[in-house]
Design an enzyme around this catalytic site. Structure first.
Site, PDB file in Angstrom:
ATOM      1  N   ASP A   1       0.797  -1.241   0.000  1.00 27.07           N
ATOM      2  CA  ASP A   1       0.000   0.000   0.000  1.00 27.07           C
ATOM      3  C   ASP A   1       0.828   1.291   0.000  1.00 27.07           C
ATOM      4  O   ASP A   1       0.556   2.213   0.781  1.00 27.07           O
ATOM      5  CB  ASP A   1      -0.981   0.002   1.194  1.00 27.07           C
ATOM      6  CG  ASP A   1      -1.966  -1.154   1.129  1.00 27.07           C
ATOM      7  OD1 ASP A   1      -1.886  -1.965   0.194  1.00 27.07           O
ATOM      8  OD2 ASP A   1      -2.821  -1.245   2.029  1.00 27.07           O
TER       9      ASP A   1
ATOM     10  N   LYS B   1      -6.451  -5.302  -3.432  1.00 25.65           N
ATOM     11  CA  LYS B   1      -7.197  -5.872  -2.306  1.00 25.65           C
ATOM     12  C   LYS B   1      -8.201  -4.852  -1.795  1.00 25.65           C
ATOM     13  O   LYS B   1      -8.082  -3.659  -2.100  1.00 25.65           O
ATOM     14  CB  LYS B   1      -6.235  -6.294  -1.192  1.00 25.65           C
ATOM     15  CG  LYS B   1      -5.445  -5.135  -0.608  1.00 25.65           C
ATOM     16  CD  LYS B   1      -4.421  -5.616   0.392  1.00 25.65           C
ATOM     17  CE  LYS B   1      -3.688  -4.461   1.030  1.00 25.65           C
ATOM     18  NZ  LYS B   1      -4.508  -3.601   1.884  1.00 25.65           N
TER      19      LYS B   1
ATOM     20  N   CYS C   1      -1.559  -2.728   7.624  1.00 26.94           N
ATOM     21  CA  CYS C   1      -1.436  -3.656   6.497  1.00 26.94           C
ATOM     22  C   CYS C   1      -0.082  -4.369   6.440  1.00 26.94           C
ATOM     23  O   CYS C   1      -0.013  -5.539   6.059  1.00 26.94           O
ATOM     24  CB  CYS C   1      -1.752  -2.936   5.193  1.00 26.94           C
ATOM     25  SG  CYS C   1      -3.510  -2.493   5.094  1.00 26.94           S
TER      26      CYS C   1
HETATM   27  C1  VGL Z   1      -4.542   0.513   5.579  1.00 16.25           C
HETATM   28  C2  VGL Z   1      -6.189   1.326   6.961  1.00 16.25           C
HETATM   29  C3  VGL Z   1      -7.134   1.089   5.999  1.00 16.25           C
HETATM   30  C4  VGL Z   1      -3.098   0.216   5.379  1.00 16.25           C
HETATM   31  C5  VGL Z   1      -5.489   0.266   4.602  1.00 16.25           C
HETATM   32  O1  VGL Z   1      -2.652   0.133   4.228  1.00 16.25           O
HETATM   33  O2  VGL Z   1      -2.389   0.059   6.390  1.00 16.25           O
HETATM   34  N1  VGL Z   1      -4.902   1.037   6.753  1.00 16.25           N
HETATM   35  N2  VGL Z   1      -6.779   0.559   4.815  1.00 16.25           N
END
Ligand code: VGL
Ligand code: ZN
Length: 205
Positions: free
Chosen positions: A8, A106, A151
């Site tokens: 991410d 995802k 994540c």
């Molecule tokens: C994430 C919160 C919501 C992350 C993704 O990538 O850590 N955190 N969605």
């Protein structure tokens, strides 16, 4: 064989994004320096449809950071982020995507959040990443990206479970909360996850 998993690394998690991680942009030079040194690089992209149930805006009377029960799972409610096709869901311009082998998206299921690069939070659906890594001959994964205690941590936990040797690139990740990250680090360490800076990991064959 080793692989690098980037979790991410997206504009919405950078300073100025909708769910910013403090100093999240500082991981970019570390990552760019590391990328070309791995035979295989897999990248994840948080990729939510509008109205995703992890968004506070999808629940009447709720605010970001509230915690609710979502279909039997504890769910932190987040600001809208990483909506499919938006600027914020894209990769920062500074990230060198050329060495990236594959992108796994995802969080597309509106009903369930998906922190890990391997499974949704209910462990019901796979992304296919573990099977792909194994088919490619990978036995060890190094993980960097955002956010460290969300994540990245979920990914590290599932990677151990899937039988990979796992290291988190310490300077290639940043947490939303330092305090939460310290706790998660202890827990992951006990499970066999190693934490080491990029230079140390790169200097090993
Ligand atoms: C994430 C919160 C919501 C992350 C993704 O990538 O850590 N955190 N969605
Ligand atoms: Zn998300």
């Amino acid at each position: 064989m080793k692989a690098l998993i980037l979790v991410d690394v997206q504009r919405d998690f950078m300073p100025g994004g909708s769910l910013p991680v403090e100093n999240g942009d500082r991981i970019l030079p570390v990552i760019n320096r590391s990328l070309t040194r791995y035979p295989l690089v897999a990248v994840t992209q948080d990729w939510h449809p509008p109205g995703h149930l992890s968004f506070a805006s999808s629940h009447k009377g709720r605010a970001p950071m509230d915690v609710i029960d979502l279909d039997g799972l504890e769910q932190v409610l987040w600001p809208d982020h990483c909506i499919q096709g938006t600027e914020g869901a894209g990769f920062p311009d500074e990230l060198n995507l050329n060495p990236v082998t594959a992108i796994f998206r995802k969080g597309m299921d509106r009903e369930v959040d998906s922190y890990s690069a391997f499974f949704d939070n209910g462990h019901r659906h796979k992304t296919g990443l573990a099977e792909w890594l194994k088919a490619m001959g990978v036995d060890t994964v190094h993980i960097a990206g955002l956010a460290a205690e969300v994540c990245v941590a979920y990914t590290a936990r599932d990677a151990v479970e899937a039988g990979f040797g796992v290291a988190v690139v310490e300077d290639g990740t940043r947490p939303l909360s330092e305090e939460a990250f310290e706790k998660v680090k202890a827990e992951l360490g006990a499970r066999g996850v190693r934490f080491a800076p990029a230079d140390e990991l790169l200097n090993e064959s």
